[in-house]
Design a protein around this motif. Sequence first.
Motif, PDB file in Angstrom:
ATOM      1  N   LYS A 108      -6.429  -2.521  -5.848  1.00 41.41           N
ATOM      2  CA  LYS A 108      -6.005  -3.838  -6.312  1.00 41.41           C
ATOM      3  C   LYS A 108      -5.476  -3.710  -7.745  1.00 41.41           C
ATOM      4  CE  LYS A 108      -7.784  -8.509  -6.047  1.00 41.41           C
ATOM      5  NZ  LYS A 108      -8.961  -9.328  -5.781  1.00 41.41           N
ATOM      6  N   ALA A 109      -4.437  -4.475  -8.060  1.00 40.69           N
ATOM      7  CA  ALA A 109      -3.856  -4.446  -9.401  1.00 40.69           C
ATOM      8  C   ALA A 109      -4.880  -4.973 -10.407  1.00 40.69           C
ATOM      9  CB  ALA A 109      -2.601  -5.297  -9.446  1.00 40.69           C
ATOM     10  N   THR A 110      -5.130  -4.195 -11.443  1.00 41.93           N
ATOM     11  CA  THR A 110      -6.144  -4.577 -12.424  1.00 41.93           C
ATOM     12  C   THR A 110      -5.558  -5.304 -13.626  1.00 41.93           C
ATOM     13  OG1 THR A 110      -5.928  -2.377 -13.401  1.00 41.93           O
ATOM     14  CG2 THR A 110      -7.712  -2.715 -11.799  1.00 41.93           C
ATOM     15  N   ASP A 111      -4.312  -5.058 -13.931  1.00 37.76           N
ATOM     16  CA  ASP A 111      -3.716  -5.742 -15.082  1.00 37.76           C
ATOM     17  C   ASP A 111      -2.522  -6.589 -14.638  1.00 37.76           C
ATOM     18  OD1 ASP A 111      -2.083  -3.579 -14.512  1.00 37.76           O
ATOM     19  OD2 ASP A 111      -1.529  -3.230 -16.593  1.00 37.76           O
ATOM     20  N   PHE A 112      -2.145  -7.524 -15.473  1.00 37.44           N
ATOM     21  CA  PHE A 112      -1.093  -8.492 -15.172  1.00 37.44           C
ATOM     22  C   PHE A 112       0.250  -7.806 -14.927  1.00 37.44           C
ATOM     23  CE2 PHE A 112       2.301 -11.344 -16.612  1.00 37.44           C
ATOM     24  CZ  PHE A 112       2.100 -12.406 -15.750  1.00 37.44           C
ATOM     25  N   LYS A 113       0.587  -6.832 -15.753  1.00 38.59           N
ATOM     26  CA  LYS A 113       1.881  -6.163 -15.657  1.00 38.59           C
ATOM     27  C   LYS A 113       2.031  -5.451 -14.308  1.00 38.59           C
ATOM     28  CE  LYS A 113       4.860  -2.988 -18.195  1.00 38.59           C
ATOM     29  NZ  LYS A 113       4.970  -2.104 -19.347  1.00 38.59           N
ATOM     30  N   ARG A 114       0.988  -4.760 -13.893  1.00 38.40           N
ATOM     31  CA  ARG A 114       1.025  -4.050 -12.609  1.00 38.40           C
ATOM     32  C   ARG A 114       1.113  -5.036 -11.443  1.00 38.40           C
ATOM     33  NH1 ARG A 114      -0.522   0.975 -10.149  1.00 38.40           N
ATOM     34  NH2 ARG A 114      -1.706   0.615  -8.247  1.00 38.40           N
ATOM     35  N   GLY A 146      -5.245  -9.996  -2.081  1.00 36.49           N
ATOM     36  CA  GLY A 146      -6.166 -10.049  -0.944  1.00 36.49           C
ATOM     37  C   GLY A 146      -6.637 -11.461  -0.647  1.00 36.49           C
ATOM     38  N   GLU A 147      -5.826 -12.451  -1.016  1.00 34.90           N
ATOM     39  CA  GLU A 147      -6.208 -13.861  -0.810  1.00 34.90           C
ATOM     40  C   GLU A 147      -5.387 -14.478   0.284  1.00 34.90           C
ATOM     41  OE1 GLU A 147      -5.587 -15.549  -4.664  1.00 34.90           O
ATOM     42  OE2 GLU A 147      -7.215 -14.401  -5.522  1.00 34.90           O
ATOM     43  N   VAL A 192       0.835  -1.205   0.000  1.00 37.19           N
ATOM     44  CA  VAL A 192       0.000   0.000   0.000  1.00 37.19           C
ATOM     45  C   VAL A 192       0.870   1.256   0.000  1.00 37.19           C
ATOM     46  CG1 VAL A 192      -1.621   1.354   1.414  1.00 37.19           C
ATOM     47  CG2 VAL A 192      -2.015  -1.086   1.025  1.00 37.19           C
ATOM     48  N   LYS A 193       1.950   1.236   0.737  1.00 39.40           N
ATOM     49  CA  LYS A 193       2.832   2.404   0.794  1.00 39.40           C
ATOM     50  C   LYS A 193       3.449   2.688  -0.568  1.00 39.40           C
ATOM     51  CE  LYS A 193       6.730   4.366   3.274  1.00 39.40           C
ATOM     52  NZ  LYS A 193       7.749   4.158   4.297  1.00 39.40           N
ATOM     53  N   LYS A 194       3.827   1.653  -1.288  1.00 40.54           N
ATOM     54  CA  LYS A 194       4.497   1.837  -2.575  1.00 40.54           C
ATOM     55  C   LYS A 194       3.512   2.029  -3.727  1.00 40.54           C
ATOM     56  CE  LYS A 194       8.041   1.335  -5.507  1.00 40.54           C
ATOM     57  NZ  LYS A 194       9.159   2.219  -5.603  1.00 40.54           N
ATOM     58  N   PHE A 195       2.413   1.242  -3.739  1.00 35.23           N
ATOM     59  CA  PHE A 195       1.527   1.211  -4.908  1.00 35.23           C
ATOM     60  C   PHE A 195       0.108   1.697  -4.649  1.00 35.23           C
ATOM     61  CE2 PHE A 195       4.706  -2.156  -5.557  1.00 35.23           C
ATOM     62  CZ  PHE A 195       5.242  -1.743  -6.764  1.00 35.23           C
TER      63      PHE A 195
END
Length: 149
Positions: free
Chosen positions: A118-124, A148-149, A111-114
């Motif tokens: 939640k990441a929506t694409d594979f690259k992210r 989140g799993e 959370v601090k960095k990104f």
Amino acid sequence: MSDFDRKLITDAITRMLARREHSYNEICQKLSLKGIENEDFIPILEEFKQANIQCNRRFAESRARALYLKGAGPRKIKLDLQQHGVDEADTEAAFNEIQPDWFAAAHKVKVKKFGADKATDFKRAMKQKQFLQYRGFYHEHIEFAVNGE
């Protein structure tokens, strides 16, 4: 060895330990860099160890806590302690003492960095996972933080 040499070595060790905890190996390296022979300082350092003034377990606890608070994962902390000459038993004792929540720590670092999204694409998602892996988290901690799993 003269009394003067003994006093210099004792003072050097005392100054190191007065600032912060040091591992046994770390003190040996620093004294060697000062040009002091191993056979001169090892007996004195053993006295410090026997008197519980120098303690690898205390060093491991303080180092592990500091790295944990900076966002390092268990793999990175274990490697760091290993490089300082701390054995596995002292490392486990340090982890038991600080009682880390690796899942929450990984999530906090993510959370601090990104950000919290939640990441929506594979690259992210891969970028986030690689970053957390670099920080020393294990796969299950990374999956929890990113998905989140």
